[in-house]
Motif scaffolding. Sequence first.
Motif, short mmCIF file in Angstrom:
data_model
loop_
_atom_site.label_atom_id
_atom_site.label_comp_id
_atom_site.label_asym_id
_atom_site.label_seq_id
_atom_site.Cartn_x
_atom_site.Cartn_y
_atom_site.Cartn_z
N PRO A 174 -28.06 6.02 0.94
CA PRO A 174 -27.13 7.02 0.26
C PRO A 174 -26.15 6.77 -0.33
O PRO A 174 -25.37 5.95 0.10
CB PRO A 174 -27.23 8.38 1.18
N PHE A 175 -26.00 6.77 -1.81
CA PHE A 175 -24.80 6.65 -2.69
C PHE A 175 -24.00 7.47 -1.96
O PHE A 175 -24.25 8.68 -1.61
CB PHE A 175 -25.09 6.49 -4.10
N ASP A 176 -22.68 7.52 -2.49
CA ASP A 176 -21.40 8.46 -2.23
C ASP A 176 -21.88 9.68 -2.75
O ASP A 176 -22.30 9.85 -4.02
CB ASP A 176 -20.20 7.94 -3.12
N ASN A 177 -21.80 10.83 -1.86
CA ASN A 177 -22.02 12.05 -2.37
C ASN A 177 -23.56 12.29 -2.62
O ASN A 177 -23.86 13.47 -2.99
CB ASN A 177 -21.23 12.70 -3.44
N TYR A 178 -24.47 11.55 -2.28
CA TYR A 178 -25.82 11.79 -2.45
C TYR A 178 -26.28 13.05 -1.81
O TYR A 178 -27.29 13.65 -2.05
CB TYR A 178 -26.66 10.42 -2.30
N LEU A 179 -25.65 13.24 -0.57
CA LEU A 179 -26.34 14.52 0.50
C LEU A 179 -25.11 15.47 0.31
O LEU A 179 -25.15 16.48 1.08
CB LEU A 179 -26.18 13.78 2.06
N ASP A 180 -24.43 15.73 -0.91
CA ASP A 180 -23.66 16.44 -1.28
C ASP A 180 -22.67 17.10 0.03
O ASP A 180 -22.06 17.82 0.15
CB ASP A 180 -24.30 17.90 -1.41
N GLY A 181 -22.12 15.83 0.46
CA GLY A 181 -21.05 15.87 1.47
C GLY A 181 -21.40 16.53 3.06
O GLY A 181 -20.63 16.81 3.71
N GLN A 182 -22.61 16.72 3.10
CA GLN A 182 -23.36 17.46 4.24
C GLN A 182 -23.17 16.14 5.61
O GLN A 182 -23.24 16.55 6.69
CB GLN A 182 -24.31 18.00 4.06
N THR A 183 -23.21 15.12 4.92
CA THR A 183 -23.20 14.11 6.07
C THR A 183 -22.26 13.12 6.08
O THR A 183 -22.04 12.61 5.06
CB THR A 183 -24.79 13.35 6.14
N PRO A 184 -21.60 12.56 6.98
CA PRO A 184 -20.44 11.64 6.98
C PRO A 184 -20.86 10.25 6.46
O PRO A 184 -22.21 9.90 6.60
CB PRO A 184 -20.02 11.57 8.60
N ASP A 185 -20.00 9.61 5.59
CA ASP A 185 -20.32 8.40 4.83
C ASP A 185 -20.81 7.35 6.08
O ASP A 185 -20.31 7.30 7.03
CB ASP A 185 -19.11 7.99 4.29
N PHE A 186 -22.08 6.69 5.66
CA PHE A 186 -22.55 5.81 6.31
C PHE A 186 -23.16 6.07 7.71
O PHE A 186 -23.42 4.94 8.33
CB PHE A 186 -21.52 4.44 6.36
N ILE A 187 -23.17 6.95 8.12
CA ILE A 187 -23.56 7.27 9.64
C ILE A 187 -24.96 7.05 9.82
O ILE A 187 -25.35 6.57 10.78
CB ILE A 187 -23.47 9.06 9.96
N TRP A 188 -25.75 7.40 8.84
CA TRP A 188 -27.43 7.01 8.91
C TRP A 188 -27.21 5.39 8.53
O TRP A 188 -28.14 4.82 9.32
CB TRP A 188 -28.04 7.59 7.40
N ARG A 191 -26.18 3.85 12.00
CA ARG A 191 -27.12 4.00 13.18
C ARG A 191 -28.47 3.15 13.05
O ARG A 191 -28.67 2.87 13.96
CB ARG A 191 -27.72 5.57 13.05
N LEU A 192 -28.97 2.86 11.88
CA LEU A 192 -29.96 1.92 11.75
C LEU A 192 -29.71 0.73 12.04
O LEU A 192 -30.43 0.09 12.56
CB LEU A 192 -30.46 1.98 10.13
N LEU A 193 -28.51 0.02 11.90
CA LEU A 193 -27.98 -1.21 11.87
C LEU A 193 -27.96 -1.42 13.52
O LEU A 193 -28.07 -2.37 14.15
CB LEU A 193 -26.57 -1.45 11.49
N GLU A 194 -27.59 -0.24 14.26
CA GLU A 194 -27.13 -0.10 15.66
C GLU A 194 -28.65 -0.38 16.39
O GLU A 194 -28.56 -0.64 17.42
CB GLU A 194 -26.30 0.89 16.22
#
Length: 420
Positions: A174-188, A191-194
């Motif tokens: 997701p690009f910046d604000n793609y999720l309308d601010g509902q999800t913290p930046d880069f959490i997804w 999580r995939l990297l981890e």
Amino acid sequence: MTITQPDLSVFETLESEVRSYCRGWPTVFDRAQGSYLYDEDGHTYLDFFAGAGSLNYGHNNPVLKRALIDYIERDGITHGLDMGTTAKRAFLETFQDVILRPRDLPYKVMFPGPTGTNAVEAALKLARKVKGRESVVSFTNAFHGMSLGSLAVTGNAFKRAGAGIPLVHGTPMPFDNYLDGQTPDFIWFERLLEDSGSGLNQPAAVIVETIQGEGGINVASAEWLRKLADVCKRWDMLLIVDDIQMGCGRTGGFFSFEEAGITPDIVTLSKSISGYGLPMSLTLFKPELDVWEPGEHNGTFRGNNPAFVTATATLDTYWADGQMEKQTIERGNQIEAALRTICAEHSGASYRGRGMAWGIEFEDKSRANKIARRAFDLGLIIETSGPESEVVKLLPALTTTPDELDEGLRTLARAIRETA
């Protein structure tokens, strides 16, 4: 403006159906100067398109034209592959002195070929070679070019489908604000990297536009870009900034990432790097990444010496004294003020942008194309962008005067009113 039907027969019968821009601007252009285009019937058009960002300094800029004519008249080298020439040397020295050193950027310079997509292909190949990995992360609504590697990191479904084969080794986030601010930046992303069970192979690199031009003038915040740079550093991924459309001063600073205070590992430039609309592109990278073997990436027209000449003249004329950045920011403020007024008068309209790259989006996604068509009838060249062409996109030349901006913005406001 009354427009007579131009003779388009040869284009319609002989040229491929793939042509696109000419369908929205059905006339035959004959000459251009500064911020204006003139068709063969004498009609005048104010250009807020600027060659899709390739003409940041206007059409037939007289300073650049003089340098080019002088070079041609003395029989300067035109085609040089990657041979050493006086024109290339002058460009490299000027680029280092005017752009790189003042910004403390240590980049090596690669001439990968004359197109933006070639610069992106070189960046992707180099990142994979350096890291020994295949996967590259890109972002929703990204556009990086029309060749296969670039398409693999491009978001637009229509353009991707044209490849005709699977586009692999690219993963969108997701690009910046793609999720309308509902999800913290880069959490997804993190999580995939981890998670070793996520299915995401360790990426070699992340490629990003700081402002997505073709994607709809989606502006990444400085904070988001800094967080992205941090993610890349912590997870051993190279950060590639595609500055092909938004670089060369379009957003204010010469590089669009300057505002965020980051130093990407690799940067791609094209479009306005020659200053005159001549084909030219660069792939810049940190010295430790220069692991190419001679000829490992090449191209017949990577040594476009007339483009080196105009590029050097552009840097000397517009970037040596630091005034261009201030001027662009001032004129960007002028555009923003006008767009704010326009959107206040029309429900369902919103604007966004930075520097001299702006867009207006409408809830009614069909409005943008209607506005662009009406603007053309009124003598203004604008295009649309976004996945559904829902955004009216403004890319006037950086040299457009305040009066010309007022003229174009008034015409745009009229086109919006008359298509409501």
